[in-house]
Scaffold this active site. Sequence first.
Site, PDB file in Angstrom:
ATOM      1  N   THR A 321     -37.358 -81.612  -1.139  1.00  0.00           N
ATOM      2  CA  THR A 321     -36.722 -81.855   0.154  1.00  0.00           C
ATOM      3  C   THR A 321     -35.201 -81.950   0.027  1.00  0.00           C
ATOM      4  O   THR A 321     -34.655 -82.023  -1.070  1.00  0.00           O
ATOM      5  CB  THR A 321     -37.229 -83.169   0.792  1.00  0.00           C
ATOM      6  OG1 THR A 321     -36.702 -84.260   0.022  1.00  0.00           O
ATOM      7  CG2 THR A 321     -38.738 -83.237   0.825  1.00  0.00           C
ATOM      8  N   CYS A 322     -34.539 -81.995   1.182  1.00  0.00           N
ATOM      9  CA  CYS A 322     -33.083 -82.067   1.211  1.00  0.00           C
ATOM     10  C   CYS A 322     -32.573 -83.499   1.153  1.00  0.00           C
ATOM     11  O   CYS A 322     -31.391 -83.742   1.389  1.00  0.00           O
ATOM     12  CB  CYS A 322     -32.557 -81.409   2.479  1.00  0.00           C
ATOM     13  SG  CYS A 322     -32.959 -79.670   2.530  1.00  0.00           S
ATOM     14  N   ASP A 323     -33.447 -84.448   0.866  1.00  0.00           N
ATOM     15  CA  ASP A 323     -33.009 -85.835   0.757  1.00  0.00           C
ATOM     16  C   ASP A 323     -32.668 -86.137  -0.688  1.00  0.00           C
ATOM     17  O   ASP A 323     -33.464 -85.872  -1.591  1.00  0.00           O
ATOM     18  CB  ASP A 323     -34.125 -86.763   1.248  1.00  0.00           C
ATOM     19  CG  ASP A 323     -33.626 -88.178   1.446  1.00  0.00           C
ATOM     20  OD1 ASP A 323     -33.039 -88.730   0.479  1.00  0.00           O
ATOM     21  OD2 ASP A 323     -33.799 -88.731   2.543  1.00  0.00           O
ATOM     22  N   ASN A 364     -38.838 -82.207   6.486  1.00  0.00           N
ATOM     23  CA  ASN A 364     -38.307 -80.870   6.164  1.00  0.00           C
ATOM     24  C   ASN A 364     -39.332 -79.756   6.419  1.00  0.00           C
ATOM     25  O   ASN A 364     -39.230 -78.666   5.854  1.00  0.00           O
ATOM     26  CB  ASN A 364     -37.865 -80.757   4.700  1.00  0.00           C
ATOM     27  CG  ASN A 364     -36.430 -81.211   4.463  1.00  0.00           C
ATOM     28  OD1 ASN A 364     -36.064 -81.484   3.337  1.00  0.00           O
ATOM     29  ND2 ASN A 364     -35.610 -81.285   5.485  1.00  0.00           N
TER      30      ASN A 364
END
Length: 374
Positions: A321-323, A364
């Site tokens: 994910t983009c976290d 996401n």
Amino acid sequence: MTPKVAAFLAQSAYETPCLVFDVEQVAENFHSLRAALPAAKIYYAVKANPAAPVLELLAGLGSCFDAASLPEIEACLKAGASAASISFGNTIKKASAIAAAHAHGVPLYAFDSIEELEKIAGNAPGAKVYCRIVVDNIGAQCPLSRKFGTTLDRARDLMLAAAGLGLVPHGLSFHVGSQQTGTAAYELAIARVAMLFTDLKSAGIELKMLNLGGGYPIRYQEDVPETDQFGTAIMHAMTEHFGNDLPDMLIEPGRAMVGNAGVVASEVVLVCRRMPEDERRWVYLDIGRFGGLAETEGEAIRYRITAGAGPTGPVAVAGPTCDSVDIVYEKTPYFLPLELQSGDHVLIHDAGAYITSYASQNFNGFAPLAEHYL
Ligand SMILES: *Cc1c(COP(=O)(O)O)cnc(C)c1O
């Protein structure tokens, strides 16, 4: 991994990430937990893996259930459990959930505050209640926070108040923290709560039950004591402190019931070096902290990860994910094959507990992992 899981992985077409889970292993775990502590009733902690095949198998074996919410209670009932076999073990419950559980016939309710006790009295009149005591979590890989439990002194007052509110002051509980790697925390906790049994008896209240909670560990990468050793230590402490006047004993295993029954299969999305000169590669999987590996927070649970043969080198492991907190292992040394590349599969072992129930909903756009119960 069990032969059934191995056969599925070898022979089936499956999408990743997925959990492949051998339900028969749960039966084996149930029997060994029972053999280790025959005096105790087993209340399976549903949150560890609430899948219907698991609940149905355990209901069929005569297990009882520790449920934390109305949906968990209803899942147990749907799986064939009787309401009488369910404990509403969360100390934080909605009034409407207590009333619904009471209407279903759930007999047993946990609390650790006067406010919750009053809520139970108002919505489940006449119910049996037990008070959760805060105990030392020494030795736990996942200690519990200060969120739960109360002191012995306070519990004494609360149990006296319970009777006055029309409830049945039934017992006490504690939880020594999850993935508890030693027996000492149980022994210390038993010694502590035994004092309150005695104290309340002289105040006219005879408690009937001690709930020893969960915490029993499984082997990830390091050896842990056998279940039998916990059973022996617990019984020894019980007879030392209660003599032959033992209360009903409950245990609430979660991880130890389902952890070793499942394997997660995951696809490698990217292998790269953050800087060209770095020796350590970063391996990004299609499952991470948000995909269900929540227990890797603080790198507390260190799963065994395998990916074929060949010479290995150091890696950090992260999710897709983009976290930026979606890092699985950065501090713990992990080694994976030097040949590993995107598209390859890795296996995350002993992943039957606390993964599907922690997976987020489409963060996401990633769907929760698939589940295959064999
Ligand atoms: C989560 C939980 C358990 C199960 O803990 P494990 O460490 O998985 O055995 C048992 N009792 C309560 C009250 C819990 O919240």
